[in-house]
Write a protein that holds these residues in place. Structure first.
Motif, PDB file in Angstrom:
ATOM      1  N   ASP A  40      58.085  46.115  34.904  1.00 56.83           N
ATOM      2  CA  ASP A  40      56.943  45.434  35.526  1.00 56.83           C
ATOM      3  C   ASP A  40      55.708  45.780  34.728  1.00 56.83           C
ATOM      4  OD1 ASP A  40      58.411  44.298  37.582  1.00 56.83           O
ATOM      5  OD2 ASP A  40      58.215  46.068  38.862  1.00 56.83           O
ATOM      6  N   GLU A  41      55.101  44.749  34.118  1.00 55.08           N
ATOM      7  CA  GLU A  41      53.949  45.030  33.254  1.00 55.08           C
ATOM      8  C   GLU A  41      52.660  45.218  34.043  1.00 55.08           C
ATOM      9  OE1 GLU A  41      53.821  40.580  33.748  1.00 55.08           O
ATOM     10  OE2 GLU A  41      55.296  42.191  33.763  1.00 55.08           O
ATOM     11  N   VAL A  42      52.594  44.680  35.263  1.00 59.07           N
ATOM     12  CA  VAL A  42      51.421  44.888  36.117  1.00 59.07           C
ATOM     13  C   VAL A  42      51.864  45.637  37.362  1.00 59.07           C
ATOM     14  CG1 VAL A  42      50.145  42.895  35.270  1.00 59.07           C
ATOM     15  CG2 VAL A  42      51.712  42.616  37.179  1.00 59.07           C
ATOM     16  N   ARG A  43      50.919  46.224  38.040  1.00 59.27           N
ATOM     17  CA  ARG A  43      51.230  47.090  39.170  1.00 59.27           C
ATOM     18  C   ARG A  43      51.638  46.284  40.401  1.00 59.27           C
ATOM     19  NH1 ARG A  43      46.328  48.636  36.935  1.00 59.27           N
ATOM     20  NH2 ARG A  43      46.376  50.598  35.798  1.00 59.27           N
ATOM     21  N   SER A  44      52.526  46.875  41.172  1.00 60.42           N
ATOM     22  CA  SER A  44      52.893  46.265  42.451  1.00 60.42           C
ATOM     23  C   SER A  44      51.969  46.746  43.567  1.00 60.42           C
ATOM     24  CB  SER A  44      54.340  46.620  42.794  1.00 60.42           C
ATOM     25  OG  SER A  44      54.523  48.020  42.834  1.00 60.42           O
ATOM     26  N   ARG A  45      51.137  47.722  43.246  1.00 63.28           N
ATOM     27  CA  ARG A  45      50.148  48.196  44.220  1.00 63.28           C
ATOM     28  C   ARG A  45      48.847  48.475  43.471  1.00 63.28           C
ATOM     29  NH1 ARG A  45      48.970  53.441  43.458  1.00 63.28           N
ATOM     30  NH2 ARG A  45      50.493  54.761  42.369  1.00 63.28           N
ATOM     31  N   ARG A  46      47.756  48.419  44.208  1.00 63.41           N
ATOM     32  CA  ARG A  46      46.473  48.732  43.601  1.00 63.41           C
ATOM     33  C   ARG A  46      46.454  50.207  43.203  1.00 63.41           C
ATOM     34  NH1 ARG A  46      41.497  46.530  43.409  1.00 63.41           N
ATOM     35  NH2 ARG A  46      42.129  44.782  44.720  1.00 63.41           N
ATOM     36  N   LEU A  49      40.908  39.112  41.956  1.00 63.69           N
ATOM     37  CA  LEU A  49      40.803  40.520  41.554  1.00 63.69           C
ATOM     38  C   LEU A  49      41.456  41.446  42.566  1.00 63.69           C
ATOM     39  CD1 LEU A  49      37.291  41.151  39.955  1.00 63.69           C
ATOM     40  CD2 LEU A  49      39.515  41.699  38.992  1.00 63.69           C
ATOM     41  N   GLU A  50      41.271  41.132  43.849  1.00 62.77           N
ATOM     42  CA  GLU A  50      41.831  42.006  44.876  1.00 62.77           C
ATOM     43  C   GLU A  50      43.348  41.973  44.877  1.00 62.77           C
ATOM     44  OE1 GLU A  50      41.610  40.506  49.039  1.00 62.77           O
ATOM     45  OE2 GLU A  50      40.245  39.002  48.165  1.00 62.77           O
ATOM     46  N   HIS A  51      43.947  40.887  44.403  1.00 59.73           N
ATOM     47  CA  HIS A  51      45.406  40.779  44.356  1.00 59.73           C
ATOM     48  C   HIS A  51      45.974  41.233  43.017  1.00 59.73           C
ATOM     49  CE1 HIS A  51      45.128  38.622  48.107  1.00 59.73           C
ATOM     50  NE2 HIS A  51      44.356  37.705  47.552  1.00 59.73           N
ATOM     51  N   ALA A  52      45.114  41.266  41.982  1.00 58.64           N
ATOM     52  CA  ALA A  52      45.595  41.623  40.641  1.00 58.64           C
ATOM     53  C   ALA A  52      45.845  43.116  40.497  1.00 58.64           C
ATOM     54  CB  ALA A  52      44.589  41.154  39.588  1.00 58.64           C
ATOM     55  N   LYS A  53      45.281  43.917  41.405  1.00 58.77           N
ATOM     56  CA  LYS A  53      45.526  45.357  41.426  1.00 58.77           C
ATOM     57  C   LYS A  53      45.110  45.999  40.102  1.00 58.77           C
ATOM     58  CE  LYS A  53      49.371  44.667  44.641  1.00 58.77           C
ATOM     59  NZ  LYS A  53      49.175  43.221  44.753  1.00 58.77           N
ATOM     60  N   ILE A  54      43.927  45.593  39.628  1.00 60.22           N
ATOM     61  CA  ILE A  54      43.436  46.099  38.348  1.00 60.22           C
ATOM     62  C   ILE A  54      42.849  47.498  38.496  1.00 60.22           C
ATOM     63  CG2 ILE A  54      41.683  45.756  36.592  1.00 60.22           C
ATOM     64  CD1 ILE A  54      42.174  42.816  36.729  1.00 60.22           C
ATOM     65  N   GLY A  55      41.981  47.692  39.491  1.00 56.53           N
ATOM     66  CA  GLY A  55      41.332  48.983  39.644  1.00 56.53           C
ATOM     67  C   GLY A  55      41.169  49.353  41.098  1.00 56.53           C
ATOM     68  N   ALA A  67      48.563  37.484  38.650  1.00 59.18           N
ATOM     69  CA  ALA A  67      48.254  38.782  38.029  1.00 59.18           C
ATOM     70  C   ALA A  67      48.808  38.830  36.615  1.00 59.18           C
ATOM     71  CB  ALA A  67      48.831  39.917  38.874  1.00 59.18           C
ATOM     72  N   GLY A  68      49.982  38.221  36.419  1.00 54.73           N
ATOM     73  CA  GLY A  68      50.552  38.168  35.079  1.00 54.73           C
ATOM     74  C   GLY A  68      49.684  37.369  34.122  1.00 54.73           C
ATOM     75  N   THR A  69      49.106  36.258  34.607  1.00 56.23           N
ATOM     76  CA  THR A  69      48.226  35.471  33.732  1.00 56.23           C
ATOM     77  C   THR A  69      46.953  36.243  33.398  1.00 56.23           C
ATOM     78  OG1 THR A  69      47.105  34.345  35.584  1.00 56.23           O
ATOM     79  CG2 THR A  69      49.088  33.304  34.692  1.00 56.23           C
ATOM     80  N   ILE A  70      46.420  36.976  34.374  1.00 55.45           N
ATOM     81  CA  ILE A  70      45.227  37.787  34.119  1.00 55.45           C
ATOM     82  C   ILE A  70      45.527  38.812  33.032  1.00 55.45           C
ATOM     83  CG2 ILE A  70      43.718  39.561  35.122  1.00 55.45           C
ATOM     84  CD1 ILE A  70      43.880  37.966  37.769  1.00 55.45           C
ATOM     85  N   ASN A  71      46.677  39.452  33.156  1.00 55.25           N
ATOM     86  CA  ASN A  71      47.091  40.440  32.164  1.00 55.25           C
ATOM     87  C   ASN A  71      47.217  39.802  30.785  1.00 55.25           C
ATOM     88  OD1 ASN A  71      48.326  42.914  31.127  1.00 55.25           O
ATOM     89  ND2 ASN A  71      50.241  41.779  31.189  1.00 55.25           N
ATOM     90  N   GLY A  72      47.849  38.629  30.724  1.00 55.71           N
ATOM     91  CA  GLY A  72      48.081  37.976  29.443  1.00 55.71           C
ATOM     92  C   GLY A  72      46.804  37.472  28.796  1.00 55.71           C
TER      93      GLY A  72
END
Length: 947
Positions: free
Chosen positions: A222-228, A749-755, A933-938
Motif C-alpha cells: 500500500d503506497e498510501v496510508r490506510s489511516r491518517r 485532504l481529510e481522506h488522503a491521510k497526508i498529515g 488518495a492514489g491520484t494525489i500521491n501520483g
C-alpha cells in the motif's frame, strides 16, 4: 531480456560519468529512466496482466498525442483527444482506475529516483573537476571571494559568522508511507551501485534483479496510508533522516569546507578547527497551531525520542572507537591528563583497575577510558546494564553526562593524548568526526520549536489574569475551570519547564507566535511562561525561552518594524535580550502572506520587512536572526536555495539564518548522504555569498544585490498594482472560493491521510479559516498553481505600458537578485501549469455561469502573466534558458496527465455517490477515497509538489 545497464565498453561509461556538458552527461539519466520504465512494464505484465499493461500504454500514448497536437496549435483536436480519454476512464471500474493511477505514480517514483541518482552522479563529476568551481558551491564562493580581493583572514571571519539552521516541519508531510520510503531508498542504492566501474556481468544482473524485486514489492505494498498519520509517526519520519544521511553527512561536509579553504586560500585547517556553521531544528511535535493532536505529552515524547535516537547513535560511535582504538601502552604512552581522568573514574566506583578489567584491554588504556565514557552515555540514555556480572554493570555507578560540554571534554582529553603521541592521523579519522557531531547535536539532537497562535495566548492571558497577577519564579496551582485552550497553553508551558529543568535545557529555545501583530503578543507569552515557573532569561547553560513573533499577513509584515521597536526599547525586555546575547529571532511567513496578498506583494513585503527589521535592530543594538518560513512550492516561498538566500537585502544579513524544510521536500533533500551534503553546502555557500557579497567588489559589479532607487520605485508600483488586483479578483470575490472548493480536490485532504493536522481551523471554509497549505495544494493538484503567479501578469503588463518600463524591468531581471528570483520562480510555475487540464477540473463546478466567470478570469491572467514574462525576459518560450528543467517537465507531463483525468472522474463519481446516498458511508465510497488518495500521491510525485 539483455542486461539493461551493461555498456558496450567501460571506457564509454567512464566518459559519461566524467562528462561536463552536452548529451553525454545526460546519457546515464536517460538510460536509468529507460531501464526503470522497462522493468516497471515487466512487473506490470507479471502482476496485472498484458491487458492492464496495454491500457496503461494507451493512456500514456493518448496523453503524448494530445500534447503534440496542442503544441502544433490544433487545440480543438487536442480537446477532442482529452474528452475521448476521459470517456474511456469513466467506463472503468473504480478499482481499475485506482490501479492505473498506481502504475503512473510508480513510474514517477522510479523517475524521481533516477533524477536523484543523476544529481548525485553530477555532484561526483563536479568533485572530479575542482578547477571548475561552480557558483553555489563552497569552493566557487570562496574562489569568488579570493578573486574579489577578500583575504584569507577576512574569509575565515566571514565563515565564523555563518550559522544555518534547517528546521524540519511535518506539514504537508511526505505523502508516501515510511515503509515505502525505505523501499525507494533501496532502489536508489542499487542504482548508485550500477554506476560502479567496472562491474562483472553476474553482479550487474544481480543488481538488476534486486531492482526488479523491489519494484515488485512496491507494487504489492500500500503506497498510501490506510489511516491518517499520528504525530508520533511524523516524529519518527523526521528523525529517520538523521540516521539515513545527516549523521554521516556532517563530517564529510566540514571536510569539504577544509578542502575548499586549502584549495582557494592555502589554509590548512582540519574540521575540528572550523567554526560551527550548522545546527538543526524541528517543529514536529511542537507545532500545535491548529493541530489538536500536538499535546504537551506529545512534545515530551518528541524530545525524548530525539534524545534517544542521538544517544543510541553516540553509543554506537563509542563502541566503534573501542573496537578500533587498539593503541597499546607497550607501544606508546597516553597523556598524564587521560591517565588521571581514568584513575578518577575508577576511584568513583571504588573498584581497582585490575579487578574491574582483569585481562581485558590489559595495555590498551584508551579502550579502558572509552569503556568509562560509554558507561556514562548508557546512564545518560537510561539504559540498564545487561547483567550484574558484566563490565557495564560495574561501571554503572559512573554519573550520567548532564551537559554536552562534559562529553566533549572527555573526547577532547582522548584527542589531545593521541595528538601528543604520534596519533594525529587516528585522531583526525576517528575522534574529530565524533567531536563535530557532539558540537552540533549536544545531548538533544535538535531544538524543538513550540508554536501556538497569538489569539490563543490572548485568551489565556485574559482568563489567567482574573486569578493570578503573575509570579516571576514560582509555579502556581492551575484552576480547572479555565477553558480547554487555556489549560493546554499552561500545560504546554509546564512541559517546557520540565525540559528546562533537565540536562538538556537547550532542547527548547524558541516559542513561535503565529499571527503576531503587536508587542503585547510577545509579552503575553513571557507572562504565561513565568506563570508556569519558566524563567525566560538565559543562564547557567540554559539559553532561556525566546518568544519569536511570526509576522504572516501583509499588514503584519508592514507593521513588524515598529512592533519590534516598541518591544526592543522596553527596559524589561531589554534585560531579557541581554541574557540572550542581545539577539532576537523574528519569523517571516511566506505561505500566509502569499494567500493574503499574492505572490508579487508577498515577495516584496517580506523583503521590505526584512530590511526594515535589520535597520531597527541596528538602531537598538540588537543582533537579528531571521527565520524564513518557506514551503516547498513556489506559492509558499519555495525555489532554488542559493538564489533565494542570495536575494536577501544587502547589509541586512548577519550570517545567521533559520529556514523551514517542509515535509514534502525532506525526502528530496535528505534521503541520501550525497544529496544532504549538497543541500547543506548550498545553504552555507549561499549565506557566505550573501554576507561577503564578492560580486560587489568586482569591477563590473554584476548582480551585487544593491537596490537602485529606480528599482525600488518600480517594485513598489508593481506590488501595489498586483496587491489591489489580487485582493479584488481573488479574496474579495466570493465566487473564487466557491470555485476552489468545487474545482479542486482540496476537500479530499481529510481522506488522503497526508498529515496529522486538520486542513482548516474549524467551521465553514473561508479565506480566514483556510490554511495556506491546502490553498496551494488544491491549485497545484488541479494544475493551475494560482498562488505562484496570479496578479503578477496584471502588474507586469501595466508597467510595460509605461515609457521605459520594459527596459527598466529587463535591467532588474539582469541585475537585481530579488527580481530574478521572483521572475524565475513564476516562470517555473507557469511551465508546470496546464490550462487544458485545469479546464477539465473546472467542469466539476455545477453552476455553468460561475464556472465560466471564474475560469475565464484565471485563464486571462495566466495568459497575461505568460506573455508579460516572455516580453520582459525576451524569450520565445518558458524555461528557454533552463533546458534541463524544461525537458523534465515536458517528459513528465504525459505521465501526470492521465492521473489528472482519473482524479477528475473519481471526484465526479464521488460527488454523485454522496448526493445519491446523502453522504452515508459505504464500501464503494471507501474505494473511491482510496483511489483519489492514489491520484494525489501520483500527481504529487509527478510535479514533485504536494503543496
Amino acid at each position: 531480456m539483455p542486461q539493461l545497464w551493461k555498456p558496450a565498453n567501460w571506457s564509454d561509461r567512464l566518459a559519461e560519468l566524467e562528462a561536463r556538458t552536452g548529451d553525454l552527461k545526460e546519457a546515464p539519466l536517460r538510460r536509468d529512466v529507460r531501464s526503470l520504465g522497462m522493468l516497471l512494464g515487466e512487473v506490470l505484465r507479471e502482476q496485472a496482466g498484458d491487458a492492464f499493461f496495454q491500457r496503461v500504454e494507451d493512456l500514456r500514448l493518448n496523453a503524448i498525442r494530445r500534447r503534440e497536437t496542442q503544441a502544433e496549435g490544433q487545440q480543438q483536436q487536442a480537446d477532442a483527444l482529452m474528452q475521448s480519454t476521459v470517456a474511456g476512464v469513466h467506463s472503468l471500474p473504480v478499482d481499475e482506475a485506482y490501479y492505473l493511477t498506481r502504475a503512473f505514480a510508480f513510474y514517477f517514483d522510479l523517475i524521481n529516483l533516477a533524477e536523484t541518482n543523476h544529481r548525485k552522479r553530477r555532484r561526483r563529476s563536479l568533485q572530479l573537476h575542482n578547477s571548475e568551481a561552480q557558483r553555489g558551491s563552497l569552493r566557487g564562493t570562496l574562489r569568488a571571494m579570493r578573486e574579489a580581493g577578500i583575504t584569507a583572514e577576512e574569509a575565515l571571519a566571514y565563515l565564523s559568522r555563518i550559522f544555518v539552521v534547517p528546521v524540519f516541519t511535518a506539514h504537508p508531510t511526505e505523502v508516501a508511507r515510511r515503509s515505502v520510503l525505505f523501499k525507494r531508498r533501496r532502489i536508489g542504492e542499487f542504482l548508485a551501485h550500477l554506476d560502479s566501474i567496472p562491474l562483472p556481468d553476474e553482479e550487474m544482473q544481480d543488481l538488476e534483479n534486486a531492482v526488479t524485486a523491489e519494484i515488485t514489492a512496491l507494487w504489492q505494498s500500500d503506497e498510501v496510508r490506510s489511516r491518517r498519520p499520528e504525530v508520533a509517526d511524523e516524529i519518527k519520519m523526521g528523525l529517520d533522516y538523521y540516521e539515513v544521511s545527516i549523521f554521516e553527512t556532517l563530517p564529510r561536509l566540514y571536510e569539504e569546507v577544509s578542502a575548499a579553504l586549502a584549495s582557494e586560500y592555502g589554509l590548512t585547517l582540519d574540521a575540528a578547527s572550523l567554526p560551527l556553521m550548522l545546527g538543526f531544528g524541528s517543529w514536529i511535535g511542537g507545532d500545535r497551531d491548529g493541530n489538536p493532536f500536538v499535546t504537551p505529552q506529545v512534545t515530551r515524547e518528541a524530545i525524548h525520542e530525539a534524545r534517544t535516537r542521538l544517544l543510541d547513535f553516540y553509543l554506537t560511535r563509542v563502541q566503534q572507537l573501542i573496537d578500533l582504538l587498539t593503541t597499546s601502552a607497550q607501544q606508546l604512552p597516553v597523556s598524564d591528563e587521560l591517565r588521571t581522568r581514568l584513575d578518577n573514574y575508577l576511584a568513583e566506583i571504588r573498584v581497582g583497575e585490575d579487578v574491574l578489567f582483569g585481562p581485558r584491554f590489559q595495555f590498551e588504556l584508551y579502550r579502558r577510558y572509552l569503556a568509562c565514557v560509554r558507561a556514562r552515555l548508557l546512564r545518560t540514555a537510561g539504559h540498564a546494564a545487561p547483567n550484574a556480572d558484566s563490565l557495564e554493570a560495574s561501571l554503572a555507578a559512573l554519573p550520567p553526562y548532564c551537559s554536552a560540554h562534559d562529553l566533549m571534554e572527555d573526547l577532547s582529553v582522548l584527542r589531545r593524548s593521541l595528538a601528543a603521541h604520534r596519533g594525529e592521523r587516528i585522531a583526525e579519522t576517528l575522534v574529530d568526526p565524533f567531536l563535530l557531531l557532539v558540537r552540533t547535536f549536544g545531548l538533544h539532537l535538535h531544538t524543538l520549536d513550540v508554536r501556538q497562535h497569538a489569539r490563543i495566548h490572548r485568551k489565556a492571558l485574559e482568563e489567567c489574569s482574573a486569578w493570578q497577577a503573575g509570579s516571576n519564579e514560582n509555579a502556581v496551582e492551575i484552576p480547572q475551570h479555565l477553558s480547554p485552550s487555556t489549560l493546554d497553553v499552561l500545560d504546554t508551558m509546564r512541559a517546557i519547564q520540565e525540559v528546562k529543568a533537565s540536562c538538556s535545557p537547550e532542547a527548547i529555545r524558541q516559542y513561535v507566535i503565529s499571527g503576531a501583530a503587536s508587542a503585547s503578543d510577545v509579552t503575553a507569552v513571557l507572562w504565561l511562561a513565568r506563570l508556569a515557573g519558566i524563567n525566560p532569561a538565559g543562564r547557567d547553560g540554559d539559553p532561556g525561552l525566546m518568544p519569536v513573533p511570526l509576522f504572516e499577513s501583509i499588514e503584519d509584515l508592514r507593521n513588524a518594524p515598529e512592533v519590534c521597536r516598541e518591544l526592543w526599547t522596553n527596559p524589561a525586555y531589554r534585560e531579557l535580550l541581554a541574557s540572550w546575547g542581545n539577539t532576537q529571532e523574528i519569523m517571516l511567513g511566506y505561505s500566509d502572506s502569499n494567500k493574503d496578498g499574492g505572490m508579487l506583494t508577498s515577495t516584496w513585503e517580506i523583503f521590505r520587512a526584512h530590511r526594515a527589521l535589520h535597520q531597527v535592530a541596528h538602531e537598538c543594538g540588537i543582533t537579528l536572526r531571521l527565520f524564513h518560513g518557506r514551503g516547498g512550492t513556489v506559492g509558499r516561498g519555495g525555489g532554488p536555495t542559493h538564489r533565494s538566500i542570495y536575494a536577501q537585502p544587502v547589509d541586512a544579513f548577519d550570517g545567521q539564518i533559520r529556514i523551514t524544510e517542509q515535509g514534502e521536500v525532506l525526502n528530496f533533500k535528505y534521503s541520501d548522504v550525497v544529496l544532504a551534503e549538497r543541500n547543506l553546502e548550498l545553504m552555507i555557500a549561499a549565506s557566505l555569498d550573501a554576507l561577503a557579497r564578492p560580486n560587489a567588489r568586482q569591477p563590473d559589479g554584476h548582480q551585487t544585490g544593491v537596490l537602485e532607487p529606480a528599482w525600488e520605485s518600480a517594485f513598489d508600483e508593481l506590488s501595489s498594482l498586483a496587491y489591489d488586483f489580487y485582493r479584488e479578483q481573488i479574496l474579495h470575490d466570493p465566487e473564487v472560493l466557491q470555485y476552489f472548493e468545487q474545482a479542486t480536490p482540496v476537500s479530499e485532504l481529510e481522506h488522503a491521510k497526508i498529515g496529522s493536522r486538520p486542513s482548516r481551523r474549524g467551521g465553514k471554509m473561508s479565506f480566514d479559516s483556510l490554511r495556506a497549505i491546502p490553498w496551494v495544494f488544491g491549485w497545484t493538484q488541479s494544475r493551475l498553481l494560482i498562488p505562484a503567479w496570479f496578479g503578477v501578469g496584471h502588474a507586469f503588463t501595466a508597467f510595460l505600458q509605461k515609457p521605459g518600463g520594459a527596459e527598466l524591468l529587463r535591467e532588474m531581471l539582469t541585475e537585481f537578485p530579488l527580481f530574478i528570483d521572483l521572475v524565475r520562480n513564476v516562470e517555473m510555475a507557469l511551465a508546470k501549469a496546464d490550462l487544458g487540464i485545469a479546464s477539465l477540473y473546472s467542469s466539476l463546478v455545477p453552476d455553468a455561469g460561475l464556472r465560466e466567470r471564474v475560469f475565464t478570469k484565471l485563464k486571462a491572467e495566466f495568459e497575461r502573466t505568460r506573455e508579460a514574462l516572455l516580453t520582459i525576459a525576451q524569450q520565445d518560450d518558458l524555461l528557454q534558458n533552463n533546458p534541463v528543467l524544461a525537458r523534465s517537465i515536458r517528459l513528465r507531463n504525459p505521465y501526470v496527465d492521465p492521473m489528472s483525468l482519473i482524479q477528475v472522474d473519481l471526484l465526479r463519481r464521488k460527488r454523485a455517490l454522496v448526493a445519491s446516498s446523502n453522504g452515508a458511508a459505504s464500501p464503494e465510497l471507501d474505494a473511491i477515497h482510496r483511489a483519489i488518495a492514489g491520484t494525489i500521491n501520483g500527481i504529487s510525485a509527478g510535479l514533485r509538489n504536494t503543496g
